[in-house]
Design a protein around this motif. Structure first.
Motif, mmCIF file in Angstrom:
data_model
loop_
_atom_site.group_PDB
_atom_site.id
_atom_site.type_symbol
_atom_site.label_atom_id
_atom_site.label_comp_id
_atom_site.label_asym_id
_atom_site.label_seq_id
_atom_site.Cartn_x
_atom_site.Cartn_y
_atom_site.Cartn_z
ATOM 1 N N LEU A 121 -2.254 3.646 2.946
ATOM 2 C CA LEU A 121 -3.527 3.495 2.251
ATOM 3 C C LEU A 121 -3.784 2.037 1.889
ATOM 4 C CD1 LEU A 121 -3.313 6.625 -0.094
ATOM 5 C CD2 LEU A 121 -4.348 6.422 2.187
ATOM 6 N N GLU A 122 -4.206 1.282 2.884
ATOM 7 C CA GLU A 122 -4.598 -0.100 2.627
ATOM 8 C C GLU A 122 -5.879 -0.121 1.782
ATOM 9 O OE1 GLU A 122 -3.028 -2.758 3.383
ATOM 10 O OE2 GLU A 122 -1.596 -2.193 4.956
ATOM 11 N N PRO A 123 -5.983 -1.033 0.823
ATOM 12 C CA PRO A 123 -7.204 -1.074 0.004
ATOM 13 C C PRO A 123 -8.403 -1.521 0.833
ATOM 14 C CG PRO A 123 -5.795 -2.951 -0.490
ATOM 15 C CD PRO A 123 -5.000 -2.048 0.411
ATOM 16 N N SER A 124 -9.557 -0.926 0.553
ATOM 17 C CA SER A 124 -10.767 -1.326 1.275
ATOM 18 C C SER A 124 -11.169 -2.752 0.918
ATOM 19 C CB SER A 124 -11.910 -0.364 0.941
ATOM 20 O OG SER A 124 -12.146 -0.350 -0.468
ATOM 21 N N GLY A 166 -19.046 2.145 -8.888
ATOM 22 C CA GLY A 166 -18.470 0.983 -8.213
ATOM 23 C C GLY A 166 -17.276 1.322 -7.371
ATOM 24 N N ALA A 167 -16.779 2.575 -7.436
ATOM 25 C CA ALA A 167 -15.607 2.938 -6.643
ATOM 26 C C ALA A 167 -16.014 3.132 -5.194
ATOM 27 C CB ALA A 167 -14.975 4.211 -7.190
ATOM 28 N N SER A 168 -15.035 2.970 -4.319
ATOM 29 C CA SER A 168 -15.293 3.160 -2.886
ATOM 30 C C SER A 168 -14.384 4.230 -2.370
ATOM 31 C CB SER A 168 -15.069 1.856 -2.125
ATOM 32 O OG SER A 168 -13.744 1.423 -2.263
ATOM 33 N N GLY A 169 -14.803 4.955 -1.344
ATOM 34 C CA GLY A 169 -13.977 5.991 -0.747
ATOM 35 C C GLY A 169 -13.262 5.483 0.469
ATOM 36 N N VAL A 170 -12.089 6.062 0.722
ATOM 37 C CA VAL A 170 -11.299 5.714 1.888
ATOM 38 C C VAL A 170 -11.176 6.939 2.763
ATOM 39 C CG1 VAL A 170 -9.076 4.939 2.700
ATOM 40 C CG2 VAL A 170 -9.995 3.973 0.618
ATOM 41 N N PRO A 212 0.827 -1.210 0.000
ATOM 42 C CA PRO A 212 0.000 0.000 0.000
ATOM 43 C C PRO A 212 0.862 1.262 0.000
ATOM 44 C CG PRO A 212 0.048 -0.988 2.172
ATOM 45 C CD PRO A 212 0.730 -1.962 1.260
ATOM 46 N N PRO A 213 0.444 2.287 -0.732
ATOM 47 C CA PRO A 213 1.216 3.539 -0.758
ATOM 48 C C PRO A 213 1.102 4.279 0.566
ATOM 49 C CG PRO A 213 -0.823 3.791 -1.972
ATOM 50 C CD PRO A 213 -0.737 2.340 -1.594
ATOM 51 N N VAL A 214 2.000 5.231 0.740
ATOM 52 C CA VAL A 214 2.000 6.068 1.941
ATOM 53 C C VAL A 214 1.621 7.483 1.525
ATOM 54 C CG1 VAL A 214 3.394 7.012 3.811
ATOM 55 C CG2 VAL A 214 3.729 4.636 3.080
ATOM 56 N N LEU A 215 0.624 8.034 2.184
ATOM 57 C CA LEU A 215 0.137 9.375 1.876
ATOM 58 C C LEU A 215 0.451 10.318 3.032
ATOM 59 C CD1 LEU A 215 -1.658 11.386 0.202
ATOM 60 C CD2 LEU A 215 -3.594 10.525 1.547
#
Length: 387
Positions: free
Chosen positions: A272-275, A383-387, A260-263
């Motif tokens: 930013l772990e994927p949901s 279909g996208a999800s928000g984090v 996961p990337p780092v923000l």
């Protein structure tokens, strides 16, 4: 003309490593000759230090060209003849014959070594050209986004591997790709080239990141089918696709089994772990699942660090992994280039100077106008999800 350029480059390469230490090493055969000659004249005949003279041209073969090696052997022979006038029963004929034999062998070894080094240099030129095509230099800025890249090979001799990245300015925004093909060598390079080539086309053609991922999956599968191997079911690639729409405000992420990337958002660091995890490329038919897009706020001043697992799997002497999230939180608002330079330096220091895996990283910073900011949490494509 081309050969002259190549050889001049080879000479620069030969002279550069180690600086003064390399120059001192070049003089070691001369120093060894002088030391042996001085001891031979200063010590009693029974010690027979002069029998070590053949070691000097043998050492010279490891770093000198043919002619200097032969000249050093001739000098050692003259030293031996000079000693024969001081010690008449020193066994000069035997030592002189050894010097001649070792010098001839050393000259041949030097010739073979130079041929191999020149061949290696030509191979590296080809590898550098291949890397320039596979991992072409990224522009430092695309639209309202600053981008810098880092690639480190685990082995000094390596030039290219299975880690890859790409960035493109598309009608849908700035799209980024980073990934890692399982495996080493040419098969991994070929698979990485297939994925990158597919991304360069799909990023401009497809408005939906999920369709882009499916095209990457198809390219990976076709490549593996064309170059099938016994362990083909274990061939796969992790990848992360990101999209920063023109005007900024948020970033869309599609993570296919990748770290996961780092923000860094408004001074706070987040991993930013994927949901919902998406399958790595070429594993979707085996493990099932669909591709999921997450949307995260990405406003001017925010920075995103994309990387391959070589970063987080770097270990210190105690076997502890590199603490990337903690490290990123201590870097403040460092510009992308400075951030990657620090990462390079700290990874080498943390590992004790030895990297166990190839490393690729992208540092991305939003520089857009805050007047065009989007809400902190926005919806992506259907279909996208928000984090």
């Amino acid at each position: 003309m081309i050969n002259c350029v190549i050889m001049s480059g080879w000479l620069r390469r030969r002279r550069s490593p180690g600086g003064g230490r390399w120059q001192a090493a070049l003089l070691s055969p001369v120093v060894l000759t002088v030391v042996i000659a001085a001891l031979a004249f200063a010590t009693p005949r029974e010690i027979a230090i002069s029998r070590l003279l053949p070691a000097a041209p043998a050492l010279a073969a490891a770093m000198w060209s043919v002619l200097p090696t032969i000249l050093l052997g001739a000098f050692c022979l003259l030293v031996m003849i000079g000693l024969s006038f001081v010690y008449t029963d020193l066994g000069t004929p035997y030592t002189a014959a050894a010097i001649v034999a070792v010098t001839l062998a050393a000259a041949y070894a030097s010739h073979v070594r130079l041929q191999r080094e020149e061949t290696l240099f030509h191979v590296r030129l080809v590898a550098d050209a291949a890397q320039a095509v596979l991992l072409r230099p990224l522009p430092p800025r695309i639209a309202d986004v600053e981008i810098e890249s880092l690639y480190l090979a685990a082995q000094e001799q390596a030039r290219i591997g299975g880690d890859f990245y790409e960035a493109a300015d598309t009608p849908y925004g700035v799209r980024l790709l980073i990934g890692d093909v399982r495996g080493k060598g040419l098969p991994a390079v070929g698979a990485a080239a297939a994925v990158i080539s597919s991304f360069r086309e799909a990023a401009f053609d497809e408005p939906d990141l999920r369709v882009v991922a499916r095209r990457l999956e198809t390219s990976m599968t076709r490549h593996s089918t064309a170059y099938a191997a016994q362990d083909r079911p274990e061939h796969f690639a992790t990848a992360l696709v990101a999209e920063i729409p023109h005007g900024g405000g948020h970033v869309r992420l599609l993570n296919c089994g990748h770290p996961p990337p780092v923000l860094v958002h408004e001074g706070r660091t987040r991993v930013l772990e994927p949901s919902t995890p998406s399958p790595p490329l070429e594993l979707a038919p085996l493990i099932g699942g669909d591709y999921c897009v997450d949307t995260v706020a990405f406003v001017p001043g925010d920075q995103l660090l994309l990387y391959t697992d070589g970063v987080t799997e770097t270990r210190d002497r105690a076997g502890e992994f590199f603490p990337l999230a903690d490290w990123a939180g201590r870097q403040g608002q460092a510009p992308p280039r400075e951030l990657l330079d620090r990462l390079h330096r700290d990874l080498v220091r943390y590992s004790g100077g030895t990297l166990e895996d190839d490393i690729a990283a992208l540092a991305v910073r939003s520089t857009g106008s805050r007047a065009r900011e989007h809400p902190a949490r926005v919806g992506g494509p259907p279909g996208a999800s928000g984090v």
